[in-house]
Each structure stands twice: as structure tokens, then as C-alpha cells.
Design an enzyme around this catalytic site. Structure first.
Site, PDB file in Angstrom:
ATOM      1  N   ASN A  18      68.969  63.612  70.345  1.00 35.10           N
ATOM      2  CA  ASN A  18      69.154  64.449  69.171  1.00 35.10           C
ATOM      3  C   ASN A  18      70.338  65.362  69.405  1.00 35.10           C
ATOM      4  OD1 ASN A  18      68.017  65.367  66.524  1.00 35.10           O
ATOM      5  ND2 ASN A  18      68.079  67.333  67.579  1.00 35.10           N
ATOM      6  N   GLU A  19      71.261  65.366  68.473  1.00 36.16           N
ATOM      7  CA  GLU A  19      72.442  66.227  68.599  1.00 36.16           C
ATOM      8  C   GLU A  19      72.934  66.241  70.048  1.00 36.16           C
ATOM      9  OE1 GLU A  19      71.695  70.080  66.871  1.00 36.16           O
ATOM     10  OE2 GLU A  19      72.155  69.319  64.877  1.00 36.16           O
TER      11      GLU A  19
ATOM     12  N   GLU B 159      70.437  66.161  59.010  1.00 35.40           N
ATOM     13  CA  GLU B 159      69.820  67.488  58.923  1.00 35.40           C
ATOM     14  C   GLU B 159      70.681  68.412  58.088  1.00 35.40           C
ATOM     15  OE1 GLU B 159      69.201  69.535  62.597  1.00 35.40           O
ATOM     16  OE2 GLU B 159      68.372  67.789  63.607  1.00 35.40           O
TER      17      GLU B 159
ATOM     18  N   TRP C   6      69.398  80.841  63.390  1.00 36.55           N
ATOM     19  CA  TRP C   6      70.238  81.016  64.571  1.00 36.55           C
ATOM     20  C   TRP C   6      71.568  81.692  64.296  1.00 36.55           C
ATOM     21  CZ3 TRP C   6      74.332  78.201  63.046  1.00 36.55           C
ATOM     22  CH2 TRP C   6      74.098  77.080  62.233  1.00 36.55           C
TER      23      TRP C   6
ATOM     24  N   GLU D  89      61.866  78.215  66.301  1.00 33.69           N
ATOM     25  CA  GLU D  89      62.437  78.008  64.980  1.00 33.69           C
ATOM     26  C   GLU D  89      61.465  78.344  63.856  1.00 33.69           C
ATOM     27  OE1 GLU D  89      65.997  74.999  65.879  1.00 33.69           O
ATOM     28  OE2 GLU D  89      64.054  74.012  65.693  1.00 33.69           O
TER      29      GLU D  89
ATOM     30  N   PHE E 251      61.330  80.894  62.073  1.00 37.99           N
ATOM     31  CA  PHE E 251      61.964  81.530  60.911  1.00 37.99           C
ATOM     32  C   PHE E 251      63.057  80.659  60.293  1.00 37.99           C
ATOM     33  CE2 PHE E 251      60.162  85.213  63.245  1.00 37.99           C
ATOM     34  CZ  PHE E 251      59.211  85.535  62.281  1.00 37.99           C
TER      35      PHE E 251
HETATM   36  C1  GAL Z   1      69.681  71.375  64.943  1.00 38.58           C
HETATM   37  C2  GAL Z   1      68.598  70.610  65.659  1.00 38.58           C
HETATM   38  C3  GAL Z   1      67.247  70.780  65.033  1.00 38.58           C
HETATM   39  C4  GAL Z   1      67.033  72.216  64.658  1.00 38.58           C
HETATM   40  C5  GAL Z   1      68.107  72.646  63.715  1.00 38.58           C
HETATM   41  C6  GAL Z   1      67.965  74.067  63.235  1.00 38.58           C
HETATM   42  O1  GAL Z   1      70.604  71.814  65.886  1.00 38.58           O
HETATM   43  O2  GAL Z   1      68.902  69.252  65.753  1.00 38.58           O
HETATM   44  O3  GAL Z   1      66.279  70.349  65.942  1.00 38.58           O
HETATM   45  O4  GAL Z   1      67.078  72.988  65.812  1.00 38.58           O
HETATM   46  O5  GAL Z   1      69.355  72.555  64.352  1.00 38.58           O
HETATM   47  O6  GAL Z   1      69.013  74.475  62.386  1.00 38.58           O
END
Ligand code: GAL
Length: 672
Positions: A155-156, A313, A321, A361, A363
Site C-alpha cells: 500500500n502506497e 483513495e 494528517w 486515523e 479523525f
Molecule cells: C493514505 C493511506 C491510507 C490512509 C490515508 C489517510 O496514505 O494509504 O491507509 O492512511 O492515507 O489519508
């Protein structure tokens, strides 16, 4: 280009819609309710298992895949397809306890401990072995599952561990360098190690650019950036090859991040490794917010070679974040999603389905927020599901070529982000987005392309800060101009070769003759300094050049500063009618749009009616004998666009299509 639907196993041509689904965070009784709600929201696909390693393999010799099987069965029974993650993104505590040698190390020598996620070295053989064992388990167990339509590697990749300075990384870096240079002597020549007594005698003396008293050798830094991107790509290949061996009929993707941390992965060199390009994107509120979103979507389309791709996503509302995490405003959820569709996304997914109550995560928004389905977010998400369903005719169409190309280059991004440059105020990506926005202000479509893409058919090519230009790239750009193309390069372009060695004889070395100018010294501006130009109403910041014009017309001169009266923007006309322009300072807003307009070749302009240029973004997708015109309101004022065509999404009032604040409309039209 023929219509090319996403090659998902067993799927028809439609715009897929869904989210990361993390049922392991919830009791089982929630799962059935989830599937019912997914159907209500129009969800067609879910990405499952992204962070499930610790539950799938609770100990070195213990496996528990049954719960995941139940999830897949449930989703399949509900008609929801599954993009199954290989779950290798975040190693479980037992692994890092038994093998702390998989933990990454930063440039200062500090270990990055468990407690977050992605605490693994891309080059660790131990990590690789365990990761592949997990991948194999999942592929053998679920490869034939009818819900499975795609594999989602890791993932990423590189989100938090892109640059690892550990001993594993050092060893792999040496192997990479050996392949690139062949001998220590060639390495010394490429890195210019005669400077500062850095000559290496043996490979084992060579290190990653760990914390040093000064910034490390610039070529060492650039090669380490390339190596780090390649090391992660190696991991992608390893998982992919194993998956392809076991399930050759299931396409493989991995989610890119063409913004933010993406500066560390050269996705131009990754795109060919996957069966489907996918990308994650999160809007950063601020100036150019929509233009940055559009730019990222457009660049992803460029990486996908103009074919459809997958938005893996984005967020329904706030993220968690950023410094301050603003909820999306009315219209934003749909605008953001549809901007990606406009630029070629045939699958639109969110992180995540149900908002977490615990963990880092909690929030971060989701399709089902803390408030539950009785919420504006869920209703907006469900409304988007209906819109995407109605847009099925768009699926498979490719990007309709724009008249302008904007080149994007990871080497130049990395090289201009270093220290010990004429200025540390350079911002490669910001400049690229500002140029993109300038054309958007004119209503002129742009294709963002990897820097070495084919330029055939583009009337104008813009290369913001294309700093790294080797012989082949210089030849390609020269050939483009000599073939009648119009090139614009901006300050600090063409200065170094692929080793980051400066081209001699005056700047901008590799492009000097093409541009018909010569620069002996850079004259970057101090913070707060600016200089006027006698055209475009512009004020330049960040950089100026003291240009000697050799064979070019002057389109603008400086009215102040050290270079007052000298050329600021030049253009040389080549024999075949093409041209090469140089822009020696950073312009913004209307001034940059004015300059962009001046640089457009005759006959190249906007396809939008004049009254709405700048207010509305136009993106075009081309299908089989048909075009889909996406109109995106860049403003918060309603706007009417007079265009014919069948409305697939939006509201027509007589001859005009009406766009509310941030509104989007999609028209089906005959090709021009
Ligand atoms: C991405 C990640 C996800 C989640 C998302 C939050 O970096 O793949 O798992 O953390 O950001 O914005």
C-alpha cells in the site's frame, strides 16, 4: 486509441465505486450492515486487507485466513467486487521483535520503531521473505475466489519508508551502483569525487548519503534518490511476479501518490510495472487547490499513457494528517471525485468505508462517518454513487489530446530540492502547478506528461524547471522544435546532465543554442525581493537570469533590479517555424496567464466559450466516435456554459449547461 476498460477480472465496463474496507476493526454484526449500506451507496468494489497482516498471521507459524474468507464471501454475496491487498504494508509485532533488522534507519542513524506503520526496509531480505510468504498464502487461498477482481500490492509503497539508510540499504545501493557504473573508477568520475577528497578505492567504502557535516555529494544524493525509488519498485516487482505466477488472470495494481511524498518515487519508471495504474490523492486546501487536484489527476492520466486508471483513495471530507483538517464544503466531494474521472479515472474509491473509532486515523473522514449513515457525508457519497453509475458510458474512453503538454520529471524535482544550489527557494512541483493553473485560467487544456513522453502532435510544450537534461533529452527537445513545435523552458532548466554535472560554456548549457541565449551568472532573488517586467503586468520572484540574447526576440524585459533593461523572457524562432522560449523568473496569477497566452502558437486556444474561460475547467475524454466533455466549475459562483451535447450529468437550461458552485457537468458530444 481504442476504448480500454480497466482489465479487472470478470467486470463489465462501468465506473467502479468504493473504498478501503477494514472490517477487522468492527464486530461481525457490523459487517452485514456494511454490505447493505454499500449497496445503498452504489458501492461496487472494496479494497480489503490493506493493514491485516497481524491478524492474518498472528505468529510466525500461525495463520488465520478464515475471517478474510468470510469477508470476501459476504461482499461477493452482496455483489461487491474485491481488490485484495497483499497486506504487506505494515509488518506485525512478532516479526519486528524477532527480526529488528527489518526496521528502517533514517539519515541520522535512528531506527524507525514499530508503533506506526510501514516500518520496514525496502531492501531487507528478511522482510522480503516474510512478505512473499504472506503474498503466496493469500494468492493460493483466494486466487479463485469469485469476488477477487484485482490484486493490490502492499500500500502506497514508500509512503513512510522511501529513504532508508540502513546497512541493508548500503549493500543494495552498492549493487545498484555497480550495475549503473561498472567500476569504482566510473563511479568516481560520475560523482565527481575529486572534489573534497571523496575518491573511492573499493565498493565497500561507498555509503548512502547519511547525516554528514555538510550536504552530501549531489550526485550521490541524486543516485540515492533513484536507487531508493528503484528498490521500492523491486519490491513491487517481487510481489507482482509471485501473484502473476499463481493467478495470471488477476491484474495487479499498487496505489501511487503523485503528490507529497511522491517526490520520492519516480512513477514514470513504475507505471509500466502494473496492469492498472492507480493513485491516491488528498486535496490540500489553499490557493490552486482545485488546480493541484486537476494537475495530479492529469499527471496520473499521463502515467497511464492516456488510458483509464483507478483513483484508489481520496477522502469524503476531512483528513487527519494536515496541520488543520478542514471538512469538505458543499459540492467538494463530488467535484473532487469527478475531476479524477474527467482525467481518466474509471474507478473512484475512498479511504475508507467506515470511520474508525480507534487508532491513528479516527479523525479521518469516511463514507460512513462517526455520525452514521444519517449524515450529509453518507448522503453525498451515495449521491456520487448514482452519478458514477450514470457515467458508465464514459468508462474505457481515453484522454482526448490537449494542444499543450507540460513535462514532469522526477530527476529534476529531486535535483532542485537539494541544498547548495544557487537558491534553496526553488519548488519544482509548485512551479509546474502554477503553469498548469495559468493555462486553466485561459481555459486551455493541457496534458501533463512524463518528461520523456512522445511529444508528437502537441502544439506547445512547457518544461518548467527541467533542470536535468542529458544528451538524449536535449536531442529530443531540439527535434521537437526543429519539427515545428513550440517549447517553453523556465529558469534553471537544462543546467546539468544525468550525473548532475554542469554543462559548460554558459547556461542553460544543454538548451543554450536551441534557445538562442547565454547566461553567465544566475541572479536569484532574496526572500521578499521582486522585480517588475515591462509586459504581462508581472512581478517576478525567486529567480532572475542575466541573459545575453544571441539569437532570440525579447518578449519581456526587467524594469528593475540588477538586470533592469535586460531580457526576462525570450523566444527564438527555429528554421522550421518552431520556437523555443525562456522564462527567467517566477510569475504567478494573471501575469503568468498573460505570458502563457502570448506563448500560445497561432490557432491554439480554448475550446470553451469566452465568457467562462478561467471559471470552468474543461477536460475531454475520447470514446468510440464520441467525446465526453467534463466541465468543472473552478469557482464558488454559479456559471452557465453555452455548449451543445447530451447531458450525462448536470443541468441544461436551454442552450446553457448550468454549473453550481464547484459544480460539474458531463456532456456527450460528437467529435469536432
Ligand atoms: C493514505 C493511506 C491510507 C490512509 C490515508 C489517510 O496514505 O494509504 O491507509 O492512511 O492515507 O489519508
Amino acid at each position: 486509441m481504442p476504448v480500454t476498460p480497466l482489465p479487472l477480472r470478470g467486470r463489465g465496463t462501468r465506473i467502479e465505486y468504493g473504498a478501503d474496507y477494514n472490517p477487522e476493526q468492527w464486530p461481525r454484526e457490523v459487517w452485514a450492515r456494511d454490505v447493505a449500506l454499500m449497496r445503498e451507496a452504489g458501492v461496487t468494489i472494496a479494497t480489503v486487507g490493506v493493514f491485516s497482516w497481524a491478524l492474518l498471521q498472528p505468529a510466525a507459524d500461525a495463520w488465520d485466513l478464515d475471517w478474510l474468507g468470510d469477508v470476501l464471501d459476504l461482499l461477493h454475496d452482496g455483489g461487491i467486487a474485491v481488490d485484495l491487498a497483499t497486506a504487506t504494508a505494515s509488518p506485525p509485532p512478532w516479526l519486528t521483535t524477532a527480526h529488528p533488522e527489518v526496521l528502517p534507519v533514517d539519515a541520522d542513524g535512528r531506527t524507525l520503531w514499530p508503533g506506526g506503520r510501514q516500518h520496514w526496509r525496502p531492501t531487507s531480505p528478511v522482510f522480503r521473505r516474510h512478505a512473499l510468504a504472506l503474498v503466496e498464502r493469500l494468492a493460493r487461498r483466494f486466487g479463485d475466489h469469485p469476488a477477487l477482481v484485482a490484486w493490490h500490492v502492499n500500500n502506497e509503497l514508500g509512503c513512510h519508508n522511501a529513504h532508508d539508510y540502513s546497512d541493508d540499504a548500503a549493500a543494495a545501493f552498492r549493487v545498484w551502483l555497480r550495475e549503473r557504473y561498472g567500476s569504482v573508477g566510473a563511479l568516481n568520475a560520475a560523482w565527481g569525487t575529486a572534489f573534497w577528497s571523496q575518491s573511492y578505492g573499493r565498493w565497500d567504502e561507498v555509503l548512502p548519503p547519511r547525516l554528514a557535516p555538510t550536504p552530501a555529494n549531489p550526485t550521490q544524493q541524486l543516485d540515492f534518490a533513484r536507487f531508493s525509488s528503484d528498490a521500492l519498485r523491486e519490491h513491487l516487482r517481487a510481489e507482482r511476479d509471485l501473484l502473476r505466477a499463481i493467478t495470471p488472470d488477476v491484474p495487479v495494481t499498487t496505489n501511487f501518490m503523485v503528490m507529497g511524498e511522491a517526490s520520492r518515487m519516480d512513477y514514470a519508471s513504475w507505471a509500466g510495472e502494473v496492469d492498472v495504474v492507480s493513485n491516491d490523492h488528498y486535496v490540500r486546501p489553499g490557493r490552486h487547490e482545485h488546480d493541484e487536484l486537476s494537475f495530479s489527476a492529469n499527471l496520473t492520466g499521463g502515467l497511464a499513457g492516456g488510458r483509464p486508471w483507478w483513483l484508489m483513495e481520496h477522502s469524503t471530507s476531512a483528513v487527519n494528517w494536515q496541520k488543520v483538517n478542514r471538512a469538505k464544503r458543499p459540492g467538494e466531494l463530488a467535484r473532487d471525485a469527478l475531476t479524477h474521472v474527467a482525467h481518466g479515472a474509471d474507478a473512484i474509491c475512498f479511504f475508507q468505508w467506515r470511520q474508525s473509532t480507534a487508532g491513528a486515523e479516527r479523525f479521518h473522514s469516511a463514507m460512513v462517518p462517526h455520525a452514521g449513515p444519517d449524515s450529509a457525508v453518507f448522503r453525498d457519497a451515495a449521491a456520487l454513487g448514482s452519478v458514477l453509475d450514470a457515467l458508465a458510458p464514459v468508462a474505457g474512453s481515453h484522454r482526448g489530446r490537449a494542444p499543450v503538454a507540460l513535462l514532469f520529471d522526477w530527476d529534476s524535482w529531486w535535483a532542485t530540492a537539494q541544498e547548495f544550489l544557487p537558491s534553496t527557494r526553488l519548488d519544482y512541483r509548485r512551479d509546474a502547478v502554477e503553469w498548469y493553473a495559468a493555462f486553466a485560467d485561459l481555459g486551455v487544456r493541457v496534458d501533463v506528461l512524463p518528461a520523456d513522453a512522445d511529444l508528437t502532435g502537441y502544439a506547445l510544450v512547457v518544461a518548467p524547471m527541467l533542470h536535468v537534461v542529458d544528451g538524449a533529452r536535449a536531442l529530443r527537445l531540439t527535434g521537437y522544435v526543429e519539427g515545428g513545435g513550440h517549447l517553453v523552458a523556465t529558469y534553471f532548466s537544462g543546467i546539468v546532465d544525468e550525473r548532475a554535472h554542469v554543462h559548460l560554456g554558459g547556461y542553460p548549457g544543454a538548451l543554450r543554442d536551441l534557445l538562442g541565449i547565454r547566461i553567465e551568472e544566475f541572479t536569484p532573488l532574496l526572500d521578499g525581493e521582486s522585480v517588475g517586467l515591462d509586459a504581462f503586468g508581472g512581478t517576478g520572484t525567486v529567480w532572475t537570469d542575466r541573459i545575453d540574447v544571441v539569437d532570440a526576440e525579447v518578449l519581456a524585459r526587467y524594469t528593475g533590479g540588477e538586470n533592469a533593461g535586460r531580457a526576462a523572457v525570450t523566444r527564438r524562432t527555429a528554421a522550421g517555424g518552431g520556437s523555443a522560449a525562456w522564462v527567467s523568473t517566477r510569475l504567478q496569477g494573471p501575469a503568468l496567464a498573460g505570458l502563457a497566452e502570448r506563448l500560445l502558437p497561432p490557432g491554439v486556444g480554448s475550446d470553451l466559450p469566452p465568457q467562462v474561460r478561467g471559471h470552468v475547467e474543461l477536460a475531454v475524454r475520447a470514446g468510440d466516435g464520441v467525446e465526453f466533455w467534463f466541465l468543472v466549475n473552478r469557482t464558488t459562483d454559479p456559471v452557465e456554459v453555452e455548449l451543445d451535447g447530451e447531458v450525462l450529468h448536470g443541468t441544461r437550461e436551454g442552450p446553457a449547461v448550468r454549473l453550481g458552485p464547484r459544480g460539474v457537468a458531463v456532456l456527450r458530444r460528437d467529435p469536432a
